[in-house]
Each structure stands twice: as C-alpha cells, then as structure tokens.
Design a protein around this motif. Structure first.
Motif, PDB file in Angstrom:
ATOM      1  N   ALA A 120       0.810  -1.222   0.000  1.00  0.00           N
ATOM      2  CA  ALA A 120       0.000   0.000   0.000  1.00  0.00           C
ATOM      3  C   ALA A 120       0.841   1.268   0.000  1.00  0.00           C
ATOM      4  CB  ALA A 120      -0.930   0.001   1.214  1.00  0.00           C
ATOM      5  N   VAL A 121       2.156   1.131  -0.112  1.00  0.00           N
ATOM      6  CA  VAL A 121       3.050   2.301  -0.162  1.00  0.00           C
ATOM      7  C   VAL A 121       3.492   2.516  -1.599  1.00  0.00           C
ATOM      8  CG1 VAL A 121       5.287   3.245   0.532  1.00  0.00           C
ATOM      9  CG2 VAL A 121       3.832   2.086   2.208  1.00  0.00           C
ATOM     10  N   ARG A 122       3.096   3.628  -2.145  1.00  0.00           N
ATOM     11  CA  ARG A 122       3.487   3.948  -3.521  1.00  0.00           C
ATOM     12  C   ARG A 122       4.923   4.457  -3.574  1.00  0.00           C
ATOM     13  NH1 ARG A 122       0.649   8.588  -7.302  1.00  0.00           N
ATOM     14  NH2 ARG A 122       1.293   7.754  -9.313  1.00  0.00           N
ATOM     15  N   GLU A 123       5.280   5.307  -2.609  1.00  0.00           N
ATOM     16  CA  GLU A 123       6.631   5.858  -2.538  1.00  0.00           C
ATOM     17  C   GLU A 123       6.890   6.317  -1.112  1.00  0.00           C
ATOM     18  OE1 GLU A 123       9.462   9.176  -4.832  1.00  0.00           O
ATOM     19  OE2 GLU A 123       7.382   8.865  -5.448  1.00  0.00           O
ATOM     20  N   ALA A 124       8.148   6.239  -0.706  1.00  0.00           N
ATOM     21  CA  ALA A 124       8.529   6.666   0.641  1.00  0.00           C
ATOM     22  C   ALA A 124       9.673   7.665   0.550  1.00  0.00           C
ATOM     23  CB  ALA A 124       8.941   5.463   1.488  1.00  0.00           C
ATOM     24  N   ALA A 125       9.797   8.471   1.574  1.00  0.00           N
ATOM     25  CA  ALA A 125      10.910   9.419   1.667  1.00  0.00           C
ATOM     26  C   ALA A 125      11.331   9.510   3.127  1.00  0.00           C
ATOM     27  CB  ALA A 125      10.513  10.796   1.149  1.00  0.00           C
ATOM     28  N   VAL A 126      12.630   9.673   3.337  1.00  0.00           N
ATOM     29  CA  VAL A 126      13.190   9.655   4.691  1.00  0.00           C
ATOM     30  C   VAL A 126      14.091  10.869   4.865  1.00  0.00           C
ATOM     31  CG1 VAL A 126      14.559   8.342   6.353  1.00  0.00           C
ATOM     32  CG2 VAL A 126      13.098   7.139   4.705  1.00  0.00           C
ATOM     33  N   VAL A 127      13.919  11.572   5.971  1.00  0.00           N
ATOM     34  CA  VAL A 127      14.743  12.729   6.301  1.00  0.00           C
ATOM     35  C   VAL A 127      15.151  12.633   7.762  1.00  0.00           C
ATOM     36  CG1 VAL A 127      13.749  14.266   4.551  1.00  0.00           C
ATOM     37  CG2 VAL A 127      12.661  14.081   6.792  1.00  0.00           C
ATOM     38  N   SER A 128      15.968  13.566   8.207  1.00  0.00           N
ATOM     39  CA  SER A 128      16.429  13.538   9.598  1.00  0.00           C
ATOM     40  C   SER A 128      15.858  14.710  10.380  1.00  0.00           C
ATOM     41  CB  SER A 128      17.951  13.586   9.655  1.00  0.00           C
ATOM     42  OG  SER A 128      18.424  14.865   9.251  1.00  0.00           O
ATOM     43  N   LEU A 129      15.681  14.473  11.656  1.00  0.00           N
ATOM     44  CA  LEU A 129      15.315  15.527  12.607  1.00  0.00           C
ATOM     45  C   LEU A 129      16.371  15.572  13.705  1.00  0.00           C
ATOM     46  CD1 LEU A 129      11.448  15.167  13.167  1.00  0.00           C
ATOM     47  CD2 LEU A 129      12.646  16.981  11.932  1.00  0.00           C
ATOM     48  N   PRO A 130      16.681  16.769  14.208  1.00  0.00           N
ATOM     49  CA  PRO A 130      17.653  16.860  15.296  1.00  0.00           C
ATOM     50  C   PRO A 130      17.116  16.198  16.563  1.00  0.00           C
ATOM     51  CG  PRO A 130      16.636  18.998  14.873  1.00  0.00           C
ATOM     52  CD  PRO A 130      16.187  18.089  13.777  1.00  0.00           C
ATOM     53  N   ASP A 131      18.017  15.585  17.322  1.00  0.00           N
ATOM     54  CA  ASP A 131      17.640  14.914  18.554  1.00  0.00           C
ATOM     55  C   ASP A 131      18.664  15.262  19.622  1.00  0.00           C
ATOM     56  OD1 ASP A 131      15.907  12.505  19.755  1.00  0.00           O
ATOM     57  OD2 ASP A 131      17.994  12.213  20.346  1.00  0.00           O
ATOM     58  N   GLU A 132      18.176  15.683  20.765  1.00  0.00           N
ATOM     59  CA  GLU A 132      19.076  16.165  21.823  1.00  0.00           C
ATOM     60  C   GLU A 132      20.037  15.084  22.297  1.00  0.00           C
ATOM     61  OE1 GLU A 132      18.735  18.252  26.259  1.00  0.00           O
ATOM     62  OE2 GLU A 132      16.980  18.141  24.924  1.00  0.00           O
ATOM     63  N   ARG A 133      19.574  13.837  22.310  1.00  0.00           N
ATOM     64  CA  ARG A 133      20.402  12.754  22.824  1.00  0.00           C
ATOM     65  C   ARG A 133      21.259  12.108  21.739  1.00  0.00           C
ATOM     66  NH1 ARG A 133      19.910   7.140  23.742  1.00  0.00           N
ATOM     67  NH2 ARG A 133      17.877   7.114  22.708  1.00  0.00           N
ATOM     68  N   LEU A 134      20.668  11.876  20.574  1.00  0.00           N
ATOM     69  CA  LEU A 134      21.339  11.102  19.530  1.00  0.00           C
ATOM     70  C   LEU A 134      21.939  11.945  18.414  1.00  0.00           C
ATOM     71  CD1 LEU A 134      18.679   8.248  19.233  1.00  0.00           C
ATOM     72  CD2 LEU A 134      20.900   8.135  20.385  1.00  0.00           C
ATOM     73  N   GLY A 135      21.679  13.224  18.422  1.00  0.00           N
ATOM     74  CA  GLY A 135      22.176  14.100  17.358  1.00  0.00           C
ATOM     75  C   GLY A 135      21.190  14.212  16.218  1.00  0.00           C
ATOM     76  N   GLN A 136      20.887  13.080  15.575  1.00  0.00           N
ATOM     77  CA  GLN A 136      19.903  13.020  14.499  1.00  0.00           C
ATOM     78  C   GLN A 136      19.126  11.721  14.608  1.00  0.00           C
ATOM     79  OE1 GLN A 136      22.821  13.306  11.221  1.00  0.00           O
ATOM     80  NE2 GLN A 136      21.675  15.072  10.472  1.00  0.00           N
ATOM     81  N   VAL A 137      17.880  11.760  14.143  1.00  0.00           N
ATOM     82  CA  VAL A 137      17.092  10.526  14.054  1.00  0.00           C
ATOM     83  C   VAL A 137      16.347  10.537  12.724  1.00  0.00           C
ATOM     84  CG1 VAL A 137      16.784  10.172  16.532  1.00  0.00           C
ATOM     85  CG2 VAL A 137      15.169  11.624  15.280  1.00  0.00           C
ATOM     86  N   PRO A 138      16.125   9.346  12.125  1.00  0.00           N
ATOM     87  CA  PRO A 138      15.374   9.292  10.870  1.00  0.00           C
ATOM     88  C   PRO A 138      13.871   9.349  11.100  1.00  0.00           C
ATOM     89  CG  PRO A 138      16.118   7.092  11.473  1.00  0.00           C
ATOM     90  CD  PRO A 138      16.668   8.037  12.518  1.00  0.00           C
ATOM     91  N   VAL A 139      13.189  10.104  10.258  1.00  0.00           N
ATOM     92  CA  VAL A 139      11.725  10.136  10.230  1.00  0.00           C
ATOM     93  C   VAL A 139      11.306   9.914   8.779  1.00  0.00           C
ATOM     94  CG1 VAL A 139      11.422  11.596  12.250  1.00  0.00           C
ATOM     95  CG2 VAL A 139      11.750  12.656  10.022  1.00  0.00           C
ATOM     96  N   ALA A 140      10.101   9.383   8.592  1.00  0.00           N
ATOM     97  CA  ALA A 140       9.697   8.994   7.243  1.00  0.00           C
ATOM     98  C   ALA A 140       8.273   9.423   6.950  1.00  0.00           C
ATOM     99  CB  ALA A 140       9.821   7.476   7.080  1.00  0.00           C
TER     100      ALA A 140
END
Length: 502
Positions: A416-436
């Motif tokens: 049911a997923v035609r297309e996906a995209a992934v970007v990063s958000l800043p995270d105080e503990r990890l530096g960056q985390v992926p969100v989709a």
C-alpha cells in the motif's frame, strides 16, 4: 559544430515557414523564433550589453522563451535562469541576489506581487509578450559601487540546482560543457540536413537541467519540439498519439502516473523507448512499465553540474543486460569516466561502496580532473554503475550511519506504499534521528503506521528504524518531480507538533 554555432546557423538559415515548436497544438515557425531572437538582440545591443553579458530570464516553457535562450546562446551571452515556479517573494529575492544587468520576463511574471519592483531596482527590464515582441519596461541604471559582474565570459548558463535537500546552488555551465553533454547523449545533427521532420516532447521545466538539455537537444538536431508547460497525462498521451513519437522522457513519478491510470498500450504503441532521469527510478517501477507496455525504460544518471547525464542505459544494453542489471544506472556515456573512491581518495575495487567520482569535459573542472560527487555508489565488473545513496544525506544517529535510501526501500516493500521518503530531525540525545513519510497507493487500503514500523523492524537494523512515520496522500515535490526534502521536513515538523499538543 558547437551549440553556439549551430543555433547561429539555424536562426539565420532555417526556412521561415518551417515548424519549430508546438505548444497547445499551435505551431511556432522558425520565422517567428527568428523575429523574437532579433528583437532580443536589438534590445540588448541598444542597452550596451554585448557578448558575455549576463541576461536574467524568468524562463517559462513557452516558444518565445526558447527563442530568447537560443538568441543568447547564439550570440555568446550568458543566460541567468530565474525560475517562474518560485513564489513571488522568492523570485524577487533571487533577482535581487543575482543582480543581472537586464531581466527578461513575460508580462504575467512581471505582474506577480513585488517581481517588477525587484527587477526594476537592480536591472533593466524587458517585457516579453506572447506574440514574441520585446518591450522595455524601465529599470535601474547600474551605479559605480555595484560590484556584481555584468558579464560571465565563457559561461552559457547560470542555473540553479533543484534544491531537493536544501537551498539551491548556482552552477555555471560553459559552452563547452553543453557541447559535450549533447555529444555524450547522442544529440548530433545530421551533416546533410539543417532540420528534421521528427519530433521530441519536452515537459520538464526549462529552468532545470533536464528540461533545458532536452530543448537544446531538439534545437541542436533540428527536430521539431513539442513543448508542454508541465507533465499532464492526457496531454502527454495526445502528443504521443498525434506525432507518433518513438521516444519520450518520463520521471519516475510520471511513470507511476501512466501505470496507475491504466493507459491502453495501443495509445502509446509508437514509443520504442522511454528514458528516465532527475530522480532514482526503482527497478520494480521500470520493470513493471517494461512488462506492461513492452517499452524499455532507460535510466540515466547526471546532475546540473554535469550539464546532463554522464551514465545511462542504451537499447543494446537493455536487450543484453536488463534481466541481470535491473536497478543499475547504466554505464558511463561517451566521453565520461567513472570510478569509486574511499574516504582517503584511493580507488576502490569493483563491488565496494564508496564515493562516485566523474571525469568528463561536461564538468566545470575540465576533462582532465576527477570531480567527487555526493553520491554513494559501486561499480560492478561489467562496468555498470549502482547508485546506493548520498553521502551528504546520511543520518548519523548516535554514531551510527543511516542511509535514507535503505529505509525508503524497506518501506516501499509494503503493497500500500506507492513511494517513501526519509529525512532527519535533530535529537538532543542522539544528534539526528530518521523520520519517514509514505505516499499511499491509490486504490489500496491506507497503510497502518504500526504495520509500517513492523515492516521496518523486519528488514532494517534497529538504529535504521524511523522514530516517526506519517502517511500522506501525496509527497511534496519540486518542479522536476523529485521529493522536496525541505517541504517534507516542514510537513513532518507540523504533524509531529500537532501530535504533541494533542
């Protein structure tokens, strides 16, 4: 014969009644293009702007705008592309920032809020009307303290990159780069004729390298040009049918549109090949199109900085290798060399992932220098290039590196997923985390976020699993149909903020 000499000859010698560009099923002749080109050159000469002068053009997909670009290239001037696809405030800011000594724009573009005032403040303004006539619309006289260059010798086009990952950058494309890009792409005119009766369709924006390259390819070879303001399925099908086109170019999003619409094979049966560039084309999509219509999809790899493609598939390669090399970006085109290097700059063996480097006359550094790209890739023993992500898109999550394309491929395994995209958000503990974000497949039940997360856990390492996933009807896109990571980040931040407040 280079593109400058070729366009000079066409504008001088092409029969006045010969068909040149069709838009909205109305033809512009070479005589009309010549009149517009002459009017532009006369206005520039009257303003004292000779060879190498920087000329800003709010460049739209219209015949009269193609005539302007042809006139500037033929006369050795530099086209500063200004995108009409930008919101008025951004267009005005772009004009103010680039400060060309003259701006050429359509009446409608100049009527957008703030655009004419911004242009008049820094430049002479020439209004380009739909009949191809050019009219002076006032503007500034440059002062002695204005240090912005009025010329850019040797440069044919100042063009913005697509800006999918951040603010667009200006790239200078020399005349020699355009020449080599056309030769590499096989766009060489027949020695025994000035014009061709064949036709090619251009639907990509002329302000992006994909659209500009295709328009210049038509002009260089003397082919008739079918010019669309943008890709619209019904209009595209009509053009293919009316002109019995043998080849077309479709970005991945347009390929999906054709398949999702169930276009009858008979309506596009004249097509022998479809090329696809500007964004990575999933092998499943290209193969589905090929199996459905019997039309090979030839992927290409290139960039604005290369003035076009430097690698790609050909029909002979497709016939021989498709079953075993589907998903590859093809082989190096004529005049280009490719290699993969490690962090230390040393060339890596076949099969190892590293940074792609390109050596070609299509780069601004010249044919003797290797240019390091931001793309992660590998080469196989048969010389095929495999793009595997972007080094500058890597998300560093607590010291672990996450490639967005790896997460994207996992999410796209869901029916049911035609297309996906992934970007990063800043995270105080990890530096960056992926969100989709995922675009739902039309006609399928909307995917559940919990199911998508389970799919990711099944196919990804724990640190690669996105911390948030949102489901959208459509992913935001740039004018060249790539996913706009900048807009996507804004959407994700808004959605996540709404979750927090509720």
């Amino acid at each position: 014969m280079g593109i400058r000499e070729r366009l000079s000859r066409l504008l001088a010698e092409a029969p006045a009644d010969a068909e040149a560009i069709e838009r909205d099923e109305i033809w512009w002749t070479w005589g009309q293009l010549r009149q517009t080109a002459q009017a532009v050159i006369a206005a520039l000469e009257a303003a004292g702007l000779g060879e190498s002068a920087r000329v800003g053009v709010v460049l739209e997909n219209r015949p009269e705008h193609v005539a302007v670009v042809a006139a500037l290239i033929a006369s050795g001037r530099c086209t500063v592309t200004l995108s009409p696809l930008q919101p008025p405030a951004r267009l005005a800011a772009h004009i103010a920032r680039s400060r060309p000594p003259v701006v050429i724009a359509a009446t409608e573009a100049l009527a957008r809020p703030g655009v004419l005032d911004a242009a008049r403040e820094v430049s002479l303004v020439l209004e380009l009307r739909t009949d191809g006539s050019v009219h002076r619309s006032g503007g500034a006289t440059r002062t002695s303290d204005d240090t912005t260059p009025t010329t850019n010798p040797g440069v044919a086009v100042e063009m913005l990159t697509s800006g999918t990952t951040g603010a667009p950058k200006t790239v200078n494309l020399a005349f020699e780069q355009l020449d080599q890009a056309l030769v590499s792409g096989g766009q060489v005119p027949k020695a025994d004729r000035l014009l061709s009766r064949s036709a090619s369709l251009v639907s990509a924006p002329l302000v992006h390298i994909g659209g500009l390259w295709r328009a210049l390819a038509c002009l260089a070879t003397g082919r008739r040009m079918i010019l669309m303001p943008k890709f619209v399925l019904d209009q595209w099908i009509s053009a293919v049918e009316r002109h019995q086109l043998r080849a077309a170019s479709l970005v991945p999003a347009a390929l999906r549109t054709v398949l999702d619409a169930g276009v009858p094979a008979a309506r596009i049966a004249s097509l022998e090949v479809v090329t696809s560039g500007t964004a990575p084309c999933p092998k499943e999509l290209a193969d589905n199109f090929f199996r459905t219509y019997g039309i090979p999809v030839l992927m290409t790899y290139g960039a604005t900085e290369f003035a076009g493609a430097v690698a790609g598939w050909t029909l002979p390669l497709h016939r021989q290798w498709w079953d075993t090399k589907a998903g590859s970006a093809g082989r190096a085109l004529a005049g280009a060399q490719l290699r993969i290097t490690g962090d230390d700059g040393a060339q890596l063996p076949d099969g190892q992932q590293g940074r792609l480097e390109v050596r070609t006359a299509q780069t601004g550094q010249g044919e003797t220098n290797w240019v390091r790209t931001s793309d992660l890739a590998r080469m196989d023993p048969d010389g095929f290039l495999w793009i595997e992500g972007r080094a500058d898109d890597a998300i560093i999550r607590g010291g672990f590196k996450v490639q967005p394309e790896t997460v994207q491929r996992a999410l796209e395994k869901h029916a049911a997923v035609r297309e996906a995209a992934v970007v990063s958000l800043p995270d105080e503990r990890l530096g960056q985390v992926p969100v989709a974000a995922v675009e739902a497949t039309p006609g399928q039940p909307v995917p559940e976020v919990a199911d998508l997360l389970d799919l990711c856990r099944e196919h990804l390492l724990p640190y690669e699993v996105p911390v948030h996933i949102v489901v959208l009807d459509e992913l935001p896109r740039t004018p060249s149909s790539k996913v706009s990571r900048v807009e996507l980040l804004d959407i994700l931040r808004t959605r996540l903020a709404d979750r927090t407040t509720t």
